[in-house]
Design a protein around this motif. Structure first.
Motif, short mmCIF file in Angstrom:
data_model
loop_
_atom_site.label_atom_id
_atom_site.label_comp_id
_atom_site.label_asym_id
_atom_site.label_seq_id
_atom_site.Cartn_x
_atom_site.Cartn_y
_atom_site.Cartn_z
N CYS A 16 37.64 36.65 35.73
CA CYS A 16 38.53 36.41 36.87
C CYS A 16 39.90 37.06 36.73
O CYS A 16 40.58 37.26 37.74
CB CYS A 16 38.72 34.91 37.05
SG CYS A 16 37.18 34.08 37.44
N GLY A 17 40.31 37.38 35.53
CA GLY A 17 41.64 37.95 35.31
C GLY A 17 41.93 39.21 36.11
O GLY A 17 42.96 39.29 36.78
N PRO A 18 41.04 40.20 36.06
CA PRO A 18 41.33 41.42 36.82
C PRO A 18 41.43 41.18 38.34
O PRO A 18 42.27 41.76 39.01
CB PRO A 18 40.14 42.34 36.50
CG PRO A 18 39.64 41.86 35.19
CD PRO A 18 39.87 40.38 35.19
N VAL A 19 40.59 40.28 38.85
CA VAL A 19 40.62 40.00 40.29
C VAL A 19 41.93 39.30 40.66
O VAL A 19 42.58 39.67 41.65
CB VAL A 19 39.40 39.15 40.70
CG1 VAL A 19 39.50 38.74 42.16
CG2 VAL A 19 38.12 39.90 40.45
N ILE A 20 42.33 38.31 39.87
CA ILE A 20 43.56 37.58 40.16
C ILE A 20 44.77 38.50 40.04
O ILE A 20 45.68 38.47 40.88
CB ILE A 20 43.68 36.37 39.23
CG1 ILE A 20 42.61 35.34 39.59
CG2 ILE A 20 45.06 35.75 39.31
CD1 ILE A 20 42.50 34.19 38.64
N LEU A 21 44.78 39.34 39.02
CA LEU A 21 45.89 40.28 38.85
C LEU A 21 45.96 41.27 40.01
O LEU A 21 47.04 41.55 40.54
CB LEU A 21 45.75 41.03 37.52
CG LEU A 21 46.88 41.97 37.16
CD1 LEU A 21 48.18 41.19 36.98
CD2 LEU A 21 46.55 42.71 35.88
N LEU A 22 44.80 41.79 40.43
CA LEU A 22 44.77 42.71 41.57
C LEU A 22 45.26 42.02 42.85
O LEU A 22 46.05 42.60 43.60
CB LEU A 22 43.36 43.25 41.79
CG LEU A 22 43.21 44.17 43.00
CD1 LEU A 22 43.87 45.50 42.74
CD2 LEU A 22 41.75 44.34 43.35
N MET A 23 44.81 40.80 43.10
CA MET A 23 45.26 40.07 44.28
C MET A 23 46.76 39.84 44.26
O MET A 23 47.43 39.96 45.29
CB MET A 23 44.55 38.71 44.37
CG MET A 23 43.11 38.81 44.67
SD MET A 23 42.88 39.31 46.36
CE MET A 23 41.20 38.89 46.58
N ILE A 42 39.14 45.12 50.46
CA ILE A 42 38.82 46.48 50.00
C ILE A 42 39.16 46.63 48.52
O ILE A 42 38.39 47.22 47.75
CB ILE A 42 39.56 47.52 50.87
CG1 ILE A 42 38.98 47.50 52.29
CG2 ILE A 42 39.46 48.91 50.26
CD1 ILE A 42 39.77 48.32 53.27
N GLY A 43 40.29 46.08 48.10
CA GLY A 43 40.68 46.15 46.69
C GLY A 43 39.69 45.47 45.77
O GLY A 43 39.33 46.00 44.72
N VAL A 44 39.21 44.29 46.15
CA VAL A 44 38.23 43.57 45.33
C VAL A 44 36.90 44.32 45.31
O VAL A 44 36.22 44.37 44.28
CB VAL A 44 38.06 42.12 45.82
CG1 VAL A 44 36.87 41.45 45.17
CG2 VAL A 44 39.31 41.33 45.53
N ALA A 45 36.52 44.91 46.43
CA ALA A 45 35.28 45.69 46.46
C ALA A 45 35.36 46.89 45.52
O ALA A 45 34.42 47.17 44.77
CB ALA A 45 34.97 46.14 47.89
N VAL A 46 36.47 47.59 45.55
CA VAL A 46 36.65 48.74 44.66
C VAL A 46 36.71 48.29 43.20
O VAL A 46 36.09 48.90 42.32
CB VAL A 46 37.91 49.55 45.06
CG1 VAL A 46 38.25 50.59 44.02
CG2 VAL A 46 37.72 50.18 46.42
#
Length: 87
Positions: free
Chosen positions: A18-25, A53-57
């Motif tokens: 979950c870290g990369p997704v939370i950081l990206l968000m 789009i960011g989470v998909a990429v």
């Protein structure tokens, strides 16, 4: 592997997933917020679309890395069940 390491490893696998997704968000939210404030554009769909789009990429390119931690944890946990049950 004892009970404490199972708990610690579970949190580490969760953070890797979950870290990369939370950081990206977080980064996208701040960037879009600054952009909307600078342009005085108050469209609520803009941040949503950009984040989707960011989470998909991110899932496409970093998905194997994110799932590797969960896979390793699950493998170690399944192999350690007999030792955890029998002390």
């Amino acid at each position: 592997m004892n009970a404490a390491s199972v708990h610690r490893d579970a949190w580490l696998a969760f953070a890797q997933l979950c870290g990369p997704v939370i950081l990206l968000m977080f980064v996208l939210g701040i960037a879009i917020g600054v952009l909307q404030t600078a342009t005085q554009l108050r469209d609520s769909s803009l941040p949503f679309i950009v984040k989707v789009i960011g989470v998909a990429v991110l899932s496409t390119f970093a998905g194997p890395f994110m799932m590797a931690g969960v896979e390793q944890y699950a493998t170690r946990l399944l192999l350690a069940i007999p030792r955890l049950l029998h002390g």
